[in-house]
Design an enzyme around this catalytic site. Structure first.
Site, PDB file in Angstrom:
ATOM      1  N   GLN A  19       0.822  -1.203   0.000  1.00  0.00           N
ATOM      2  CA  GLN A  19       0.000   0.000   0.000  1.00  0.00           C
ATOM      3  C   GLN A  19       0.858   1.256   0.000  1.00  0.00           C
ATOM      4  O   GLN A  19       2.057   1.221   0.294  1.00  0.00           O
ATOM      5  CB  GLN A  19      -0.923   0.014   1.212  1.00  0.00           C
ATOM      6  CG  GLN A  19      -0.202  -0.062   2.548  1.00  0.00           C
ATOM      7  CD  GLN A  19      -1.190  -0.223   3.696  1.00  0.00           C
ATOM      8  OE1 GLN A  19      -1.527   0.764   4.354  1.00  0.00           O
ATOM      9  NE2 GLN A  19      -1.637  -1.452   3.935  1.00  0.00           N
TER      10      GLN A  19
ATOM     11  N   HIS B  43       0.183   5.888   0.441  1.00  0.00           N
ATOM     12  CA  HIS B  43      -0.755   6.932   0.851  1.00  0.00           C
ATOM     13  C   HIS B  43      -0.474   8.204   0.053  1.00  0.00           C
ATOM     14  O   HIS B  43       0.674   8.472  -0.335  1.00  0.00           O
ATOM     15  CB  HIS B  43      -0.631   7.183   2.350  1.00  0.00           C
ATOM     16  CG  HIS B  43      -0.704   5.928   3.164  1.00  0.00           C
ATOM     17  ND1 HIS B  43      -1.813   5.120   3.175  1.00  0.00           N
ATOM     18  CD2 HIS B  43       0.215   5.328   3.961  1.00  0.00           C
ATOM     19  CE1 HIS B  43      -1.585   4.077   3.965  1.00  0.00           C
ATOM     20  NE2 HIS B  43      -0.366   4.181   4.448  1.00  0.00           N
TER      21      HIS B  43
ATOM     22  N   GLU C  37       3.135   8.066   8.116  1.00  0.00           N
ATOM     23  CA  GLU C  37       3.098   7.243   9.332  1.00  0.00           C
ATOM     24  C   GLU C  37       4.496   6.828   9.747  1.00  0.00           C
ATOM     25  O   GLU C  37       5.436   6.829   8.944  1.00  0.00           O
ATOM     26  CB  GLU C  37       2.228   6.006   9.121  1.00  0.00           C
ATOM     27  CG  GLU C  37       2.700   5.076   8.014  1.00  0.00           C
ATOM     28  CD  GLU C  37       1.682   3.980   7.707  1.00  0.00           C
ATOM     29  OE1 GLU C  37       2.096   2.801   7.671  1.00  0.00           O
ATOM     30  OE2 GLU C  37       0.496   4.293   7.501  1.00  0.00           O
TER      31      GLU C  37
ATOM     32  N   HIS D  18       4.733   0.189   0.746  1.00  0.00           N
ATOM     33  CA  HIS D  18       5.233  -0.579   1.879  1.00  0.00           C
ATOM     34  C   HIS D  18       4.261  -1.692   2.242  1.00  0.00           C
ATOM     35  O   HIS D  18       3.095  -1.689   1.831  1.00  0.00           O
ATOM     36  CB  HIS D  18       5.455   0.328   3.097  1.00  0.00           C
ATOM     37  CG  HIS D  18       4.226   1.039   3.562  1.00  0.00           C
ATOM     38  ND1 HIS D  18       3.766   2.194   2.969  1.00  0.00           N
ATOM     39  CD2 HIS D  18       3.329   0.767   4.551  1.00  0.00           C
ATOM     40  CE1 HIS D  18       2.669   2.605   3.565  1.00  0.00           C
ATOM     41  NE2 HIS D  18       2.370   1.746   4.536  1.00  0.00           N
TER      42      HIS D  18
ATOM     43  N   ARG E 257      -4.043   0.557  -2.464  1.00  0.00           N
ATOM     44  CA  ARG E 257      -3.437  -0.776  -2.353  1.00  0.00           C
ATOM     45  C   ARG E 257      -2.826  -1.207  -3.674  1.00  0.00           C
ATOM     46  O   ARG E 257      -3.318  -0.859  -4.745  1.00  0.00           O
ATOM     47  CB  ARG E 257      -4.476  -1.784  -1.864  1.00  0.00           C
ATOM     48  CG  ARG E 257      -4.923  -1.503  -0.435  1.00  0.00           C
ATOM     49  CD  ARG E 257      -6.000  -2.452   0.061  1.00  0.00           C
ATOM     50  NE  ARG E 257      -6.312  -2.159   1.457  1.00  0.00           N
ATOM     51  CZ  ARG E 257      -7.166  -1.234   1.867  1.00  0.00           C
ATOM     52  NH1 ARG E 257      -7.815  -0.513   0.958  1.00  0.00           N
ATOM     53  NH2 ARG E 257      -7.378  -1.022   3.145  1.00  0.00           N
TER      54      ARG E 257
END
Length: 435
Positions: free
Chosen positions: A94, A96, A131, A280, A299
């Site tokens: 996935q 972001h 993140e 990642h 994804r």
């Protein structure tokens, strides 16, 4: 104000049945406990254990909505989501989006009338989702970011050698990848563009891709079989990952994509920072994860969920980069601060007790009798060992292993004492504010 909070771990199939209970001293249920969410995200807002303290609000999202001035102050909302993550099996590949891409994609899908909860929806909010992950288990296994093209060429050479049927990397099944790699050397095409072409070809799928996945798995299983000589190549872990992923997602093109990515093993206490565009997948391990309070995930395989190939290709950063380790920005006795260059969050590890202070260069978190830390706004603290008291400007609380607390911004600087370990999530520095 200190407000005690709790939540029920998410039971995703890839989760461990025992890692979170063992860490926090909570009961095992026999079901997977994949993620414990601490925050106000509408997908699973933290429960407030004493609603009388929050005007009757029973969860953190409801309290912030009803009384933002008290709960989060001038921030107006909670910009982060803290998780304890326990992976027994690999998660999906996935990435972001950037903040700009998220805003545009959210508006576009709203205009198209796609329901927020639709499986094919890419953007469920207008936020980015950087993140960090800090390993708690002795090792934490992950894939993150594209590796240099020179390493990809070495892996293809290794696979052909292991197959034993050819002496040069021109074997028919590997042809599309080999030709892309060789053409890039001939014309000097940037590594990122070559990787984009390879990933696009793989995700489009078809008989050639299916055949390559199958043969790749058979080759690696044969090479790694205990009956054969032990493989000591630097890419052994990458080949072991091929076998692992095929056990969970047989035939998935993401199995091949895994060979294009950095294969990382974190030791306990080490951290990764995964910014927008970084592809990642977490493979196995227990860690503390902190992210922006977003649910935007594109994804790229290793999942039965929706994969929007065209959108993913626009979001991914294909430029090879070193492994994105995140070193503590500040290390003083009893405090490690992980602070990426985003305004959404930072993560402090607090270790307090009466033990002798250890040298920081040993790699072991130091311990101090008391530690002071000043969050940049509202904060969430969770105790993962022992018992720790936290005192602020007007209140105090003691939390033991497995307990967590929400801290309103008016408490200011916090002082930690006792004998234990606490992680504290808070907004990032104002200097990192985005437009």
């Amino acid at each position: 104000m200190f407000v005690s909070i709790a939540n029920t771990p998410r039971d995703y199939a890839w989760g461990s049945t025992s890692a979170i209970p063992r860490l926090l001293g909570t009961p095992e249920t026999g079901e997977p406990q994949a993620e414990l969410w601490l925050g106000a995200h509408p997908g699973s807002p933290s429960r407030i254990l004493d609603p009388a303290r929050t005007g009757g609000a029973t969860d953190l999202a409801a309290w912030i909505a009803s009384d933002p001035a008290t709960a989060v102050g001038e921030k107006g909302s909670l910009s982060f989501l803290l998780k304890i993550l326990a992976a027994a099996h690999p998660l999906s590949l996935q990435a972001h989006p950037t903040l700009e891409r998220a805003r545009e994609g959210f508006a576009r899908e709203n205009a198209a009338g796609i329901p927020i909860d639709a499986p094919e929806r890419n953007y469920r909010d207008a936020l980015h989702k950087p993140e960090i992950i800090v390993a708690l288990s002795p090792t934490y296994e992950a894939l993150c970011g594209f590796r240099p093209l020179a390493e990809v060429r070495e892996i293809v050479d290794l696979l052909v050698m292991l197959d034993g049927s050819q002496v040069a990397p021109r074997w028919e099944l590997y042809g599309p990848i080999v030709h892309l790699l060789e053409d890039s050397e001939t014309v000097g095409e940037p590594d990122g563009e070559v990787l984009r072409s390879v990933v696009s070809w793989l995700l489009e799928g078809g008989p050639e891709v299916d055949a390559l996945v199958g043969h790749l798995v058979r080759t690696t299983e044969k090479a790694l079989h205990p009956a054969h000589a032990h493989l000591t190549d630097p890419y052994t872990k990458s080949l072991e990952t091929v076998v692992l992923l095929n056990e969970q997602y047989p035939g998935d093109p993401g199995i091949i994509i895994s060979l294009l990515l950095n294969r990382v093993t974190l030791s306990a206490g080490e951290a990764l920072y995964l910014p927008a565009g970084n592809i990642h997948a977490y493979l196995r391990g227990l860690g503390v994860e902190l992210m922006s309070a977003s649910d935007n995930v594109l994804r790229g395989g290793l999942t039965p969920k929706h994969v929007d190939v065209a959108e993913l290709l626009e979001v991914l950063d294909f430029d090879p980069l070193p492994v994105p380790y995140l070193r503590p920005e500040r290390q003083v006795d009893g405090l490690q601060l992980f602070a990426p260059d985003v305004p959404d969050f930072e993560l402090a590890r607090i270790d307090v007790g009466d033990a002798e202070v250890l040298p920081l260069e040993s790699g072991v978190p130091s311990v101090a009798p008391t530690v002071a830390f000043a969050p940049q706004g509202p904060a969430i603290a969770i105790c993962i060992g022992g018992s720790v008291s936290i005192a602020g400007a007007s209140g105090s609380v003691t939390i033991a292993r497995g307990e967590s607390v929400f801290v309103t911004p008016d408490e200011g600087e916090l002082v930690f004492a006792g004998d234990g370990t606490v992680f504290v999530a808070a907004p990032g520095a104002p200097a990192n504010e985005l437009p």
